[in-house]
Scaffold this active site. Sequence first.
Site, PDB file in Angstrom:
ATOM      1  CD  GLU A  96       1.608   0.270   1.030  1.00  0.00           C
ATOM      2  OE1 GLU A  96       0.954  -0.114   0.040  1.00  0.00           O
ATOM      3  OE2 GLU A  96       1.197   1.130   1.827  1.00  0.00           O
ATOM      4  CE1 TYR A 133       0.015   4.644  -5.050  1.00  0.00           C
ATOM      5  CE2 TYR A 133       2.383   4.519  -4.746  1.00  0.00           C
ATOM      6  CZ  TYR A 133       1.172   3.894  -4.910  1.00  0.00           C
ATOM      7  OH  TYR A 133       1.104   2.521  -4.920  1.00  0.00           O
ATOM      8  CG  PHE A 137       6.857   8.664  -4.618  1.00  0.00           C
ATOM      9  CD1 PHE A 137       6.983  10.041  -4.656  1.00  0.00           C
ATOM     10  CD2 PHE A 137       5.811   8.065  -5.319  1.00  0.00           C
ATOM     11  CE1 PHE A 137       6.087  10.824  -5.380  1.00  0.00           C
ATOM     12  CE2 PHE A 137       4.915   8.831  -6.051  1.00  0.00           C
ATOM     13  CZ  PHE A 137       5.048  10.220  -6.082  1.00  0.00           C
ATOM     14  CB  SER A 186      -2.979   5.214   2.631  1.00  0.00           C
ATOM     15  OG  SER A 186      -2.134   4.121   2.348  1.00  0.00           O
TER      16      SER A 186
END
Length: 231
Positions: free
Chosen positions: A139, A64, A62, A66
């Site tokens: 991330e 949301y 998923f 970049s």
Amino acid sequence: MEGPAAPKRSHRLTREALRDGFVHEMIARSGINLPVLSDAERHASLQATLATQPAPGDVWLFGYGSLIWNPAFHHVEQKPVLIRGWHREFCLSTPIGRGTPEAPGLVLGLDRGGSCRGVAFRIARAEAEAELELVWRREMVTGAYVPRWVRLHGPDLPEDTFGIAFTINRKAPNYVRSASEADTARVIATACGALGSCRDYLFDTIHGLEGFGIHDHHLNRIARQVRVHRS
């Protein structure tokens, strides 16, 4: 240009840069003492996440922020979806990527409550580990996010479709409680770091969402105030 016809920007977080450890090098060059996950910790996090996949098969991720406008990983399908129980918020302070230690910027996280429309990417299971390794290098650097499986809702998705989402770690030192839209806009209007400006990050996210027919009124209100600050 910051309107619907804004030109597509080049981005420093390419596949090659992620593979070559660009994010860790950026942190090291900054001289800022940030807690960074080791290669072993990052690998263990990825393996633990894949081990708890609710159902076998391809892996959905998923996006949301970049990831929507600069995924930098291979995928076989992408589509707009809704998740519940989480909302998109500028809740992560960044002293490097989109800011400096003297003037930290803000980037998006998924914080608890509400719902969020974003983009789901389907990654072929045979390629999932290699492609997600790039995503984890991007991330899961400082432990500011917690990867978890969330249910994806879409008109042509089976009811029990789950995807990985990077939710905010409220225990992270750079987690910030939701501020007013005016305060958020003041930071975004001026903050800039090694990856570019917060302003570009905001408008790229808005344009990326609009490309999938998603209009985030919260982001659009912040954007209007950012334009006022920049005028």
